[in-house]
Design an enzyme around this catalytic site. Structure first.
Site, PDB file in Angstrom:
ATOM      1  N   CYS A  22      -3.458  -2.030   8.643  1.00 31.03           N
ATOM      2  CA  CYS A  22      -2.440  -2.841   7.973  1.00 31.03           C
ATOM      3  C   CYS A  22      -1.470  -1.906   7.275  1.00 31.03           C
ATOM      4  O   CYS A  22      -0.795  -1.106   7.918  1.00 31.03           O
ATOM      5  CB  CYS A  22      -3.072  -3.854   7.025  1.00 31.03           C
ATOM      6  SG  CYS A  22      -4.122  -3.137   5.749  1.00 31.03           S
ATOM      7  N   ARG A  51      -6.015  -5.446   4.055  1.00 23.56           N
ATOM      8  CA  ARG A  51      -5.962  -6.605   4.954  1.00 23.56           C
ATOM      9  C   ARG A  51      -6.771  -6.341   6.221  1.00 23.56           C
ATOM     10  O   ARG A  51      -7.415  -7.246   6.763  1.00 23.56           O
ATOM     11  CB  ARG A  51      -4.514  -6.944   5.316  1.00 23.56           C
ATOM     12  CG  ARG A  51      -3.729  -7.621   4.202  1.00 23.56           C
ATOM     13  CD  ARG A  51      -2.269  -7.836   4.565  1.00 23.56           C
ATOM     14  NE  ARG A  51      -1.489  -6.598   4.473  1.00 23.56           N
ATOM     15  CZ  ARG A  51      -0.180  -6.518   4.736  1.00 23.56           C
ATOM     16  NH1 ARG A  51       0.487  -7.602   5.111  1.00 23.56           N
ATOM     17  NH2 ARG A  51       0.456  -5.378   4.624  1.00 23.56           N
TER      18      ARG A  51
END
Length: 285
Positions: free
Chosen positions: A243, A248
């Protein structure tokens, strides 16, 4: 519910925790980890300790995680032993809770679960919160001999070599970041980069496609449709997720590894803040 996943025991349902909150085994520790590090003080699940993803898990000088010695100290002061099962939860659909879980597993602490729905669902159901901070006796936590970097983590050079194999890379950022239109998310100016785009060959599968509106994970069938049929991932082959700073992608790593049962998924936590600033790093738009 968690039935049907490859490793259903890696999830704890909010309803179960609420019903058993006052009768939990001493070998269970609830851990809150949020993007907003001040959120815990406004109210948390009774008995939960707070782990600050930035202050507690990351080295304050070098861009890396804390040493094995400091990890042992972190666990000790939170009443965690090597045999303690940690139930992680937090805000933003457990995005940061999965990051904390991934970091714990990096040090070999695999007795770790995610509270399905996290802080969002707990609050939505009107379940109790407290501002009282629990106090646990210090424990002995053995210093991990090493981090599991080679098992669940990759570095820039590893990704560069992986590109030559044309192995699957999954970019879990927003479509705007993937396309290069956004150099940084408006709410995260500190995570800016010099170049926008994505790693050559990476497919866009935003992390949030894995969760429902109530912040719980989608069903096994739905996740399989997203990652295996649409993105074409093979459960038996190595996959790298990334990410912007690795948080994430920790969420997507958890989904692939534990909910779908992919055997060789790894997280590139250097992610786009490293790749997009790296001299001569190949970029695609």
């Amino acid at each position: 519910m968690s039935i049907g996943y490859a490793f259903p025991d890696k999830l704890v349902e909010v309803e179960w925790l609420a019903e058993n909150l006052n009768a939990l085994s001493p070998d269970i520790r609830i851990v809150e980890s949020n993007e907003d590090v001040l959120l815990y003080d406004t109210g948390h699940i009774p008995g939960a300790v707070h782990i600050d993803w930035r202050k507690d898990l990351q080295d304050q000088l070098i861009r890396d995680y804390i040493s094995p010695e400091k990890f042992a100290q972190l666990c000790s002061r939170n009443g965690i032993t090597a045999d303690t099962t940690c139930i992680f939860y937090g805000d933003k659909s457990n995005w940061w809770a999965c990051y904390a879980l991934w970091a714990f597993e990096l040090f070999g602490h695999t007795k770790a679960k995610i509270l399905n729905g996290g802080r969002d669902k707990w609050i939505k159901l009107g379940l109790p919160l407290t501002k009282e901070k629990p106090s646990y006796e210090k424990t002995f936590y053995p210093v991990p001999p090493q981090r599991r970097d080679s098992e669940i983590r990759v570095f820039y050079e590893d990704v560069l070599s992986f590109l030559k194999t044309k192995g699957p890379l999954i970019d879990v950022r927003s479509p705007g970041e993937y396309s290069g239109e956004l150099l940084h998310m408006p709410e995260y100016p500190q995570e800016g980069v010099l170049r926008g785009g994505h790693i050559p060959g990476a497919k866009s599968v935003p992390w949030k496609t894995a969760v429902k509106e109530d912040s719980t994970f989608k069903s096994f069938a739905d996740l399989r449709e997203i990652y295996e049929k649409e993105a074409g991932l093979d459960p038996e082959k190595e996959t790298i997720v990334y990410c912007r700073i690795g948080e994430r992608s920790s969420h997507s790593w958890f989904v692939l590894k534990y909910l779908l049962g992919h055997k060789k998924v790894k997280n590139y936590d250097g992610s786009w803040t490293e790749w997009g600033n790296k001299v001569a790093a190949p970029i695609e738009r």
